[in-house]
Structures are given as C-alpha cells and as structure tokens.
Enzyme design. Structure first.
Site, PDB file in Angstrom:
ATOM      1  N   CYS A 264      -3.121  54.206  25.592  1.00  0.00           N
ATOM      2  CA  CYS A 264      -4.009  53.055  25.731  1.00  0.00           C
ATOM      3  C   CYS A 264      -5.377  53.375  25.117  1.00  0.00           C
ATOM      4  O   CYS A 264      -5.490  53.453  23.907  1.00  0.00           O
ATOM      5  CB  CYS A 264      -4.089  52.619  27.185  1.00  0.00           C
ATOM      6  SG  CYS A 264      -4.539  50.881  27.316  1.00  0.00           S
TER       7      CYS A 264
ATOM      8  N   HIS B  35       1.329  51.799  28.606  1.00  0.00           N
ATOM      9  CA  HIS B  35       1.288  52.903  29.572  1.00  0.00           C
ATOM     10  C   HIS B  35       2.705  53.384  29.911  1.00  0.00           C
ATOM     11  O   HIS B  35       3.304  52.901  30.875  1.00  0.00           O
ATOM     12  CB  HIS B  35       0.603  52.451  30.858  1.00  0.00           C
ATOM     13  CG  HIS B  35      -0.870  52.265  30.724  1.00  0.00           C
ATOM     14  ND1 HIS B  35      -1.764  53.299  30.856  1.00  0.00           N
ATOM     15  CD2 HIS B  35      -1.605  51.159  30.446  1.00  0.00           C
ATOM     16  CE1 HIS B  35      -2.995  52.843  30.687  1.00  0.00           C
ATOM     17  NE2 HIS B  35      -2.930  51.542  30.424  1.00  0.00           N
TER      18      HIS B  35
ATOM     19  N   GLU C 116       3.550  56.026  31.307  1.00  0.00           N
ATOM     20  CA  GLU C 116       3.616  56.809  32.552  1.00  0.00           C
ATOM     21  C   GLU C 116       4.089  55.980  33.745  1.00  0.00           C
ATOM     22  O   GLU C 116       4.604  56.519  34.717  1.00  0.00           O
ATOM     23  CB  GLU C 116       2.256  57.459  32.855  1.00  0.00           C
ATOM     24  CG  GLU C 116       1.130  56.525  33.282  1.00  0.00           C
ATOM     25  CD  GLU C 116       0.336  55.945  32.110  1.00  0.00           C
ATOM     26  OE1 GLU C 116       0.897  55.836  31.001  1.00  0.00           O
ATOM     27  OE2 GLU C 116      -0.843  55.591  32.321  1.00  0.00           O
TER      28      GLU C 116
HETATM   29  N1  GLN Z   1     -10.719  50.012  27.743  1.00  0.00           N
HETATM   30  C1  GLN Z   1      -9.612  49.759  26.881  1.00  0.00           C
HETATM   31  C2  GLN Z   1      -9.244  48.284  26.846  1.00  0.00           C
HETATM   32  O1  GLN Z   1      -9.621  47.552  27.711  1.00  0.00           O
HETATM   33  C3  GLN Z   1      -8.416  50.609  27.266  1.00  0.00           C
HETATM   34  C4  GLN Z   1      -7.848  50.279  28.593  1.00  0.00           C
HETATM   35  C5  GLN Z   1      -6.896  51.307  29.121  1.00  0.00           C
HETATM   36  O2  GLN Z   1      -6.892  52.433  28.647  1.00  0.00           O
HETATM   37  N2  GLN Z   1      -6.097  50.967  30.104  1.00  0.00           N
HETATM   38  O3  GLN Z   1      -8.532  47.843  25.966  1.00  0.00           O
END
Ligand code: GLN
Length: 547
Positions: free
Chosen positions: A383, A520, A522
């Site tokens: 992410c 994600h 995970e």
């Molecule tokens: N801050 C980034 C976004 O909002 C990544 C978010 C995250 O890593 N879950 O896109």
C-alpha cells in the site's frame, strides 16, 4: 435450533486474549466438522474503528466487503473459515446510530426511546443477523465486565438466553489468575470478583477460562467452582503459550471443546487436529532462520502491524523458516550516512515497507526502498510501501526530481501518486467526486477488488493464476499519466484492476525480488494457507541470506 450461541466475556483486565480464545474455540469446533460464525461487539462510541489511531487501537482490519473492523476479526479469519462481513463487528456508536435514525424516522411512533428495551433490542437484532446460518455462533463482547460502556451488551446477551432457550446459549468468561511470586501462589480472588460482577447482572458463566502462567491444579479449580457457582470441570486453564497458534491445541488438551459441545448438546466425533499439530511443529522447529526489516512508523506498537506480523510468520511456515522481525523507525533513517545505513541493514535479508498514513518518516522509508533497490535486497512494499516504491523509482530512475505523492506534497511537479478526483461506481450508475477537503470518514477504496496479473512476473509466479482478488484500504492511487514515462525507465506494471485500469502491482527487472502492491495481502494470510506473496518474499529473502 440453529445457530447455538457462545457469548465470550472478559474480566479483571483487558488484553487477556479474549479474541484469541474465541478464535481458538472456533477452530476446535471446526475441527469437529461444525460450521462456525464469529462476531465482535465493541463497547466504544466510534461508529467504526476506521478513523481510530493505530497507536491507540492497534491495526484496523478490513474484510472482503470493505468493513473497517477491530483487529480481533483478523484472528477470527486466520483461525477459522468463518465468513466475516460488515455484520461481524458492531460498536456502541453504530448501534446508537441505528436507533437514533429509526427514532428520527418515526419508527417508534412517539414512544420514549430507552436503553432497555430499544438499545438492547437493536443489539439482539445485530447478533441475530451477525453470523448467518452456522452451527455455532461465537460472539465476543469487547471490554471488561464492570465497565459502564459494556452494560447494555451484557444485558442484551442475558436476555438472549430467554429468547432462544437455555440449551442454545453458553456463557464463557475469561479471567486472569495471577501468579504472585512472593507468595509463590496463584490467586483466584480477581476471578471471584469478576464473576460476582457478572452474576450481579444476571449472567451465570457456564465456563470459566483462567488465563495463567501456570496450570491450575484441582484444588484451585475446586475453589473457583465453589465461589463462582459452577462445576469444577467447567473451569479451564488458558495457559500462556509461546505461539498464538498453540492456543487451540492447549485449550483442547484442557478439554474445553469437549465440554462446550456437551453443554450445548451437540454430538460430534473427536476433533481432527493433525493439521494444527503439523503447522505448530514447523513453527517450533524450523530448519532455517531469516531476518526481515520492517521500516515503518508505528514500530513501537506491534499491535498496529498485527496481520502483517502474522503473515510473515505464515510465509516462514511455508519455507520452514523462523522469521525474525527487526522493526526500524523510518524517521531515524532520515539522518543516517551511507555507512550508517549499511550498518543498520546488516544481517537483514529482506526489507518490507508496510501501509501507513501521514507525512512522518516518509523520506526515511524512501531511503530504505532505495537501499533495497540498489543493493538488490528483496523488497516488499504494501500500500503506502508500494506508493513510495513508485516515488523512489520516479525520482531516481526516471529522473523526475521532486516526484511525490500528493498526500505528502500537494505542490510536487510530478504527482506520481495522487487523489482520484472523480470515478464511476462499480455498476456505472453514479459518479463520485472528492478532493483534499472531503471529510475523512468513509472515502477510501475499501475491500476486495479484482486484479489481473501480467505473465512472466514475480506476482504471476507467486500466485500461479492470472486473476486474483485482494483487499484495499487507501485513498491515493498510482497516477496513470506517468505510466509511460516510468515504464520507459524500466518500471513494470504487473498487476492492474481489470475494468478501472488502476495500477495494483509494480516490479522491476534485474532484481531478485522487488514487488509493491497497492492492496493488503496480509489480511488474507492464514497459518494453514500462507499468502503467496509472503511465501515468495520469504523465499527470496532466504536465498538472499544464503548467497
Ligand atoms: N496513505 C496512503 C493512501 O491513503 C496509503 C494507505 C495505506 O497504506 N493503507 O492511499
């Protein structure tokens, strides 16, 4: 009668592992061929945990259908096959929100709206629709018995037994039996007090689980039985164990699942736990060992990377390796000279930059990513990690000097990562717009989205399939305007959202393993079914160590 309900409450102190106990019991029931559902009711007033700080509350876990939930739901999914959805986690805030909406709509026909029966009825409705058509529904009540906030929930579950019959409901209470060193004794008094509290609101626990660093002997169980008004065979030790994946087996050896099915009058054969035993053996006696550096912001609070830590353990299980985690505060990397950086990363065979929000430590993460890319150390960005991999690449390989995410520098000449201002909903019926000032609650890309993998990529190799579905939780996206420039410099886009053309996975050539994903992974890794990307990352890190 389906389902039968097990309500799990906690006493004495928080953090005793109520969620783990519930998840473990779920695993034991599944090993007896029963279907289980799990739900968590949280007494705090936030409408959902989405906007809560990981510093305070640990990780926000995301379900397939895009619910932002308490991290205990992660345990439930890792330990069982229960299908978790938006209905799997309700907070007091959410319950009140629904009751007040109904009141405004006039649903109560001008009657006085009260905690009992209106709030408690709403809680019972949420419980009933929470878990679907399963044999056994486990419902964990967050917080500790005695808290003001949890009273309506306890009252609701008390009533529940009368609504559906005593043979269909079981109350399980988890307490602490501390060992007092000076007296060399385990103490049952806190348990007595907490059960007294529970009984004063009309709930007599059917089972007491005593969290303890030593097994409770027969006399102690008899004492708890006497003071807490239940048979001694219904008192169990929940022993401290080395690995959380040992909990189901440990509770089984205590006889917990046997007691539960007999109290609920369910007939099953003995549980099949061979796969749990094998998996645990791999955790306890691995053949290899590897050190992974996690470069993040919340490194002091391991709870905020719960699923990530577990997924790395799972990747280890698949590779017969113990995964040692080295948490690196990204802010501290910012000032380091090249030699000091080298020294900080010595002995580390793989670098992972996890998800995150906010400005702090961003440049330190980019520095770590640069180190991994140029030193050819396996690199996994998740992410925010993926977004920063794109930024690093843009700055140093495509020579877009001040490239950034507009989250961190709205003025950047090259917003490689940006906020999508407008898009059409999945069914094409609606155009959604947002900008930097849109309120933060509920504006993220959340939940499972499909993704197509490019042939020949590390991603395609790891998953061994062309189409996948993964969970998202972010606001910002890869900016397609820069796709051509970055690709011309060697960036590989190896995963894309099929219909919305969003970039989901990036890689580079001439590197042992360098992969960033916008989603994600995970959240969907399980000890018995480790996530392919974590398996591949740990494998590459082990090879790095050996080379
Ligand atoms: N801050 C980034 C976004 O909002 C990544 C978010 C995250 O890593 N879950 O896109």
């Amino acid at each position: 009668m389906k389902p039968k309900y097990i309500f799990v409450t906690g006493g004495v102190i928080s953090s005793l592992g109520k969620g783990l106990a519930a998840a473990s019991l779920g695993a034991l029931l599944e090993a007896r061929n029963l279907t289980v559902g799990i739900q968590k009711l949280d007494p705090y007033l936030n409408v959902d945990p989405g906007t809560m700080s990981p510093f305070q509350h640990g990780e926000v876990f995301v379900t397939d259908d895009g619910a932002e939930t308490d991290l205990d739901l992660g345990h439930y999914e890792r330990f069982t096959n229960a299908k978790l959805t938006k209905k799997s986690n309700y907070t007091t805030g959410k319950i009140y929100d629904e009751v007040i909406t109904k009141e405004r709509r006039g649903d109560y026909l001008g009657g006085t709206v009260q905690v009992i029966p209106h709030i408690t009825d709403e809680i019972k409705r949420c419980i009933r629709r929470g878990t679907g058509d399963v044999d056994v529904a486990l419902v964990e009540i967050g917080g500790t018995v005695g808290d003001i906030e949890s009273q309506p929930f306890l009252e609701a579950i008390r009533q529940f037994r009368y609504d559906i019959g005593p043979e269909n409901v079981l109350y399980m209470h988890l307490t602490l039996v501390p060992y007092i060193k000076a007296a060399e004794e385990l103490k049952t008094k806190p348990t007595q007090h907490s059960v007294k509290e529970l009984r004063s609101i009309g709930i007599q626990p059917d089972i007491i689980l005593c969290r303890s660093e030593q097994p409770l002997n027969r006399e102690l169980k008899a004492k708890i039985s006497l003071f807490c008004n239940l048979p001694p065979e219904a008192v169990f030790t929940a022993l401290d164990v080395e690995s959380i994946y040992e909990v189901p087996l440990s509770l089984h050896h205590e006889g917990l699942d046997d007691k539960v099915v007999s109290l609920l009058n369910i007939w099953t054969g003995a549980p099949r736990l061979g796969n749990w035993e094998q998996m645990l053996h791999k955790i306890k006696e691995p053949q290899h060992e590897v050190k992974i550096g996690i470069v993040g912001k919340y490194t002091a609070l391991k709870e905020s990377y719960k699923s990530l830590n577990e997924a790395l353990v799972h990747g280890g299980i698949a590779n017969n390796a113990r995964v040692n985690l080295d948490y690196i505060d990204s802010e501290q990397l910012e000032e380091l000279s090249a030699e000091k950086l080298e020294a900080r990363f010595s002995g580390i065979s793989g670098i992972l930059v996890p998800g995150g929000f906010g400005n702090r430590g961003i440049e330190g993460k980019i520095k770590a990513i640069n180190y991994a890319r140029t030193h050819k150390i396996p690199m996994f960005g998740i992410c925010l990690g993926m977004q920063l991999m794109a930024v690093e690449f843009a700055r140093n390989c495509a020579k877009l000097n001040d490239a950034n995410s507009s989250e961190f520098n709205p003025e950047t000449t090259y917003p490689i990562i940006y906020l999508m201002k407008e898009w059409t909903t999945k069914d094409g019926s609606q155009t959604v717009t947002q900008n930097e000032d849109t309120p933060k609650g509920g504006t993220m890309r959340l939940g499972a989205h499909p993704c197509q993998l490019a042939p020949g990529s590390h991603a395609r190799q790891a998953y061994d399939t062309d189409n996948i579905s993964e969970r998202h939780r972010h606001r910002y996206e890869f900016n397609n305007e820069y796709r051509d420039i970055l690709e011309a410099s060697g960036l590989q886009i190896t995963g894309t959202h099929a219909d919305r053309k969003l970039v989901e996975i990036i890689e580079i050539n001439e590197h042992p393993w360098y992969l960033g994903c916008q989603f994600h992974p995970e959240f969907t890794s399980k000890p018995m079914k480790p996530h392919p990307l974590f398996v591949a990352f740990i494998k590459a890190s082990l090879e790095q160590k050996q080379s």
